[in-house]
Write a protein that holds these residues in place. Sequence first.
Motif, PDB file in Angstrom:
ATOM      1  N   VAL A 148       0.847  -1.197   0.000  1.00 40.15           N
ATOM      2  CA  VAL A 148       0.000   0.000   0.000  1.00 40.15           C
ATOM      3  C   VAL A 148       0.878   1.241   0.000  1.00 40.15           C
ATOM      4  O   VAL A 148       1.809   1.354   0.799  1.00 40.15           O
ATOM      5  N   ASP A 149       0.582   2.162  -0.905  1.00 42.61           N
ATOM      6  CA  ASP A 149       1.307   3.424  -0.988  1.00 42.61           C
ATOM      7  C   ASP A 149       0.269   4.550  -1.108  1.00 42.61           C
ATOM      8  O   ASP A 149      -0.438   4.640  -2.110  1.00 42.61           O
ATOM      9  N   VAL A 150       0.176   5.364  -0.074  1.00 42.99           N
ATOM     10  CA  VAL A 150      -0.793   6.467  -0.054  1.00 42.99           C
ATOM     11  C   VAL A 150      -0.033   7.780  -0.019  1.00 42.99           C
ATOM     12  O   VAL A 150       0.787   8.008   0.872  1.00 42.99           O
ATOM     13  N   GLY A 151      -0.301   8.639  -0.984  1.00 47.58           N
ATOM     14  CA  GLY A 151       0.356   9.938  -1.032  1.00 47.58           C
ATOM     15  C   GLY A 151      -0.286  10.927  -0.080  1.00 47.58           C
ATOM     16  O   GLY A 151      -1.140  10.584   0.739  1.00 47.58           O
ATOM     17  N   ASP A 152       0.115  12.188  -0.196  1.00 49.00           N
ATOM     18  CA  ASP A 152      -0.420  13.245   0.661  1.00 49.00           C
ATOM     19  C   ASP A 152      -1.878  13.506   0.309  1.00 49.00           C
ATOM     20  O   ASP A 152      -2.230  13.717  -0.860  1.00 49.00           O
ATOM     21  N   LEU A 153      -2.727  13.504   1.326  1.00 46.01           N
ATOM     22  CA  LEU A 153      -4.146  13.780   1.152  1.00 46.01           C
ATOM     23  C   LEU A 153      -4.499  15.070   1.877  1.00 46.01           C
ATOM     24  O   LEU A 153      -3.822  15.459   2.837  1.00 46.01           O
ATOM     25  N   PRO A 154      -5.566  15.760   1.450  1.00 41.59           N
ATOM     26  CA  PRO A 154      -5.984  16.987   2.151  1.00 41.59           C
ATOM     27  C   PRO A 154      -6.291  16.697   3.616  1.00 41.59           C
ATOM     28  O   PRO A 154      -6.788  15.621   3.960  1.00 41.59           O
ATOM     29  N   GLU A 155      -6.032  17.662   4.481  1.00 45.95           N
ATOM     30  CA  GLU A 155      -6.294  17.474   5.903  1.00 45.95           C
ATOM     31  C   GLU A 155      -7.786  17.325   6.179  1.00 45.95           C
ATOM     32  O   GLU A 155      -8.198  16.523   7.014  1.00 45.95           O
ATOM     33  N   ASP A 156      -8.606  18.112   5.466  1.00 43.16           N
ATOM     34  CA  ASP A 156     -10.053  18.047   5.648  1.00 43.16           C
ATOM     35  C   ASP A 156     -10.680  17.157   4.571  1.00 43.16           C
ATOM     36  O   ASP A 156     -11.603  17.551   3.871  1.00 43.16           O
ATOM     37  N   PHE A 157     -10.158  15.949   4.460  1.00 46.81           N
ATOM     38  CA  PHE A 157     -10.598  15.020   3.418  1.00 46.81           C
ATOM     39  C   PHE A 157     -12.064  14.644   3.624  1.00 46.81           C
ATOM     40  O   PHE A 157     -12.475  14.296   4.734  1.00 46.81           O
ATOM     41  N   ASP A 158     -12.865  14.733   2.561  1.00 48.00           N
ATOM     42  CA  ASP A 158     -14.292  14.455   2.645  1.00 48.00           C
ATOM     43  C   ASP A 158     -14.555  13.027   3.117  1.00 48.00           C
ATOM     44  O   ASP A 158     -14.004  12.074   2.570  1.00 48.00           O
ATOM     45  N   ARG A 188      -2.141   1.820  -4.828  1.00 49.93           N
ATOM     46  CA  ARG A 188      -1.584   3.175  -4.736  1.00 49.93           C
ATOM     47  C   ARG A 188      -2.708   4.203  -4.811  1.00 49.93           C
ATOM     48  O   ARG A 188      -3.577   4.116  -5.677  1.00 49.93           O
ATOM     49  N   LEU A 189      -2.651   5.181  -3.915  1.00 52.46           N
ATOM     50  CA  LEU A 189      -3.600   6.295  -3.921  1.00 52.46           C
ATOM     51  C   LEU A 189      -2.791   7.582  -3.961  1.00 52.46           C
ATOM     52  O   LEU A 189      -2.002   7.864  -3.056  1.00 52.46           O
ATOM     53  N   THR A 190      -2.960   8.364  -5.010  1.00 48.94           N
ATOM     54  CA  THR A 190      -2.187   9.595  -5.187  1.00 48.94           C
ATOM     55  C   THR A 190      -3.112  10.746  -5.528  1.00 48.94           C
ATOM     56  O   THR A 190      -4.239  10.555  -6.010  1.00 48.94           O
ATOM     57  N   ARG A 191      -2.606  11.940  -5.298  1.00 52.74           N
ATOM     58  CA  ARG A 191      -3.338  13.160  -5.634  1.00 52.74           C
ATOM     59  C   ARG A 191      -2.665  13.834  -6.806  1.00 52.74           C
ATOM     60  O   ARG A 191      -1.458  14.071  -6.789  1.00 52.74           O
ATOM     61  N   ARG A 192      -3.435  14.125  -7.832  1.00 48.93           N
ATOM     62  CA  ARG A 192      -2.934  14.837  -9.007  1.00 48.93           C
ATOM     63  C   ARG A 192      -3.814  16.056  -9.228  1.00 48.93           C
ATOM     64  O   ARG A 192      -4.968  15.923  -9.649  1.00 48.93           O
ATOM     65  N   ALA A 193      -3.272  17.232  -8.916  1.00 48.36           N
ATOM     66  CA  ALA A 193      -4.028  18.478  -9.044  1.00 48.36           C
ATOM     67  C   ALA A 193      -5.335  18.361  -8.259  1.00 48.36           C
ATOM     68  O   ALA A 193      -5.317  18.176  -7.055  1.00 48.36           O
ATOM     69  N   GLN A 249      -5.599  -4.638 -13.701  1.00 50.48           N
ATOM     70  CA  GLN A 249      -5.403  -3.292 -13.183  1.00 50.48           C
ATOM     71  C   GLN A 249      -6.766  -2.619 -13.041  1.00 50.48           C
ATOM     72  O   GLN A 249      -7.565  -2.617 -13.973  1.00 50.48           O
ATOM     73  N   LEU A 250      -7.013  -2.066 -11.867  1.00 49.25           N
ATOM     74  CA  LEU A 250      -8.219  -1.279 -11.637  1.00 49.25           C
ATOM     75  C   LEU A 250      -7.790   0.160 -11.402  1.00 49.25           C
ATOM     76  O   LEU A 250      -6.976   0.433 -10.523  1.00 49.25           O
ATOM     77  N   ARG A 251      -8.311   1.070 -12.219  1.00 51.82           N
ATOM     78  CA  ARG A 251      -7.948   2.482 -12.116  1.00 51.82           C
ATOM     79  C   ARG A 251      -9.201   3.310 -11.849  1.00 51.82           C
ATOM     80  O   ARG A 251     -10.199   3.183 -12.560  1.00 51.82           O
ATOM     81  N   VAL A 252      -9.119   4.149 -10.841  1.00 50.48           N
ATOM     82  CA  VAL A 252     -10.237   5.016 -10.477  1.00 50.48           C
ATOM     83  C   VAL A 252      -9.732   6.455 -10.433  1.00 50.48           C
ATOM     84  O   VAL A 252      -8.697   6.746  -9.824  1.00 50.48           O
ATOM     85  N   ARG A 253     -10.468   7.336 -11.064  1.00 48.64           N
ATOM     86  CA  ARG A 253     -10.153   8.773 -11.057  1.00 48.64           C
ATOM     87  C   ARG A 253     -11.358   9.509 -10.478  1.00 48.64           C
ATOM     88  O   ARG A 253     -12.471   9.381 -10.991  1.00 48.64           O
ATOM     89  N   LEU A 254     -11.130  10.263  -9.408  1.00 43.19           N
ATOM     90  CA  LEU A 254     -12.211  10.952  -8.710  1.00 43.19           C
ATOM     91  C   LEU A 254     -11.894  12.428  -8.572  1.00 43.19           C
ATOM     92  O   LEU A 254     -10.772  12.792  -8.198  1.00 43.19           O
ATOM     93  N   PRO A 255     -12.860  13.298  -8.861  1.00 46.90           N
ATOM     94  CA  PRO A 255     -12.620  14.734  -8.664  1.00 46.90           C
ATOM     95  C   PRO A 255     -12.514  15.051  -7.182  1.00 46.90           C
ATOM     96  O   PRO A 255     -13.233  14.500  -6.354  1.00 46.90           O
ATOM     97  N   LEU A 256     -11.606  15.938  -6.859  1.00 40.17           N
ATOM     98  CA  LEU A 256     -11.352  16.325  -5.472  1.00 40.17           C
ATOM     99  C   LEU A 256     -11.652  17.803  -5.325  1.00 40.17           C
ATOM    100  O   LEU A 256     -11.092  18.646  -6.016  1.00 40.17           O
ATOM    101  N   THR A 257     -12.552  18.118  -4.412  1.00 42.63           N
ATOM    102  CA  THR A 257     -12.890  19.523  -4.155  1.00 42.63           C
ATOM    103  C   THR A 257     -11.750  20.168  -3.389  1.00 42.63           C
ATOM    104  O   THR A 257     -11.375  19.690  -2.317  1.00 42.63           O
ATOM    105  N   VAL A 258     -11.210  21.216  -3.932  1.00 42.39           N
ATOM    106  CA  VAL A 258     -10.074  21.901  -3.316  1.00 42.39           C
ATOM    107  C   VAL A 258     -10.577  23.176  -2.645  1.00 42.39           C
ATOM    108  O   VAL A 258     -11.264  23.997  -3.265  1.00 42.39           O
TER     109      VAL A 258
END
Length: 263
Positions: A148-158, A188-193, A249-258
């Motif tokens: 498991v590799d989890v990148g930086d996530l927002p502090e106030d993650f929904d 792997r869970l990463t944040r891109r923009a 391979q399972l790929r999921v792309r989710l919009p992240l409210t910034v």
Amino acid sequence: MKTPPIGLPPRNGEENQKMRDELQRLSDQQSRLFAQLQAGENHFKQLARSVWRVQENERRRLARELHDGIGQHLTALHHRLHGLARNPGCSVDERLQQASTLCETAISEVRALSRMLRPQILDDLGLSAALQWLARYSSEDSGCMIEVDVGDLPEDFDSELSTLIFRVAQEALANALKHAQAKHVVMRLTRRANHLLLLIVDDGCGCDVERAWRRSSESESSGLASMRERVNLFGGQLELISQPGEGLQLRVRLPLTVEPGES
């Protein structure tokens, strides 16, 4: 012969044709809107049926685990205690030890079932810790190596988005271990923009992706369909890449409210 109203010039053939064209355009637009409304209604009906099916499958699984696991342990415990009451002088210590063991087993299964329904760590420590726990728990239960590799996530993650990602990972791991017989899984869970990207890769037996989607749409398998529908509800996309014998391979792309001020 009728005359045009006072103050309005008579319409020529070109103007009449323009009016007919405009009316036809409005009629076509109205037909398209009605068709879109109908398609949307059908989609929501299918979504409601899928949600209902997933709920029923989950209830069926819980009922089976309660009956076959905890229910049997409690029944055996009842027999042990009933035997003690009827024969208090016969191997009391041994029967009490058996009863205690049955209690411990039942308690352990209740806790495991509770954690899988809604792991407390997801609410207390967040998504990253919950995914690490899920991987460790699944690995101990199956013997599969799970990274498991989890990148930086927002502090106030929904919290709802966090729950969605956890459920998708949970279902994907279950499929990889139970159906694909995978020995190695990478998550792997990463944040891109302004998006979150979830990637889960396994070395299992793979599948025919088109056939898998077809089976899910025909209600033969609800897990894959429920994952895609949940992701779609959050405005995301789910993609499968696989061939028989070549893993998945399972790929999921989710919009992240910034929030304002975040990069």
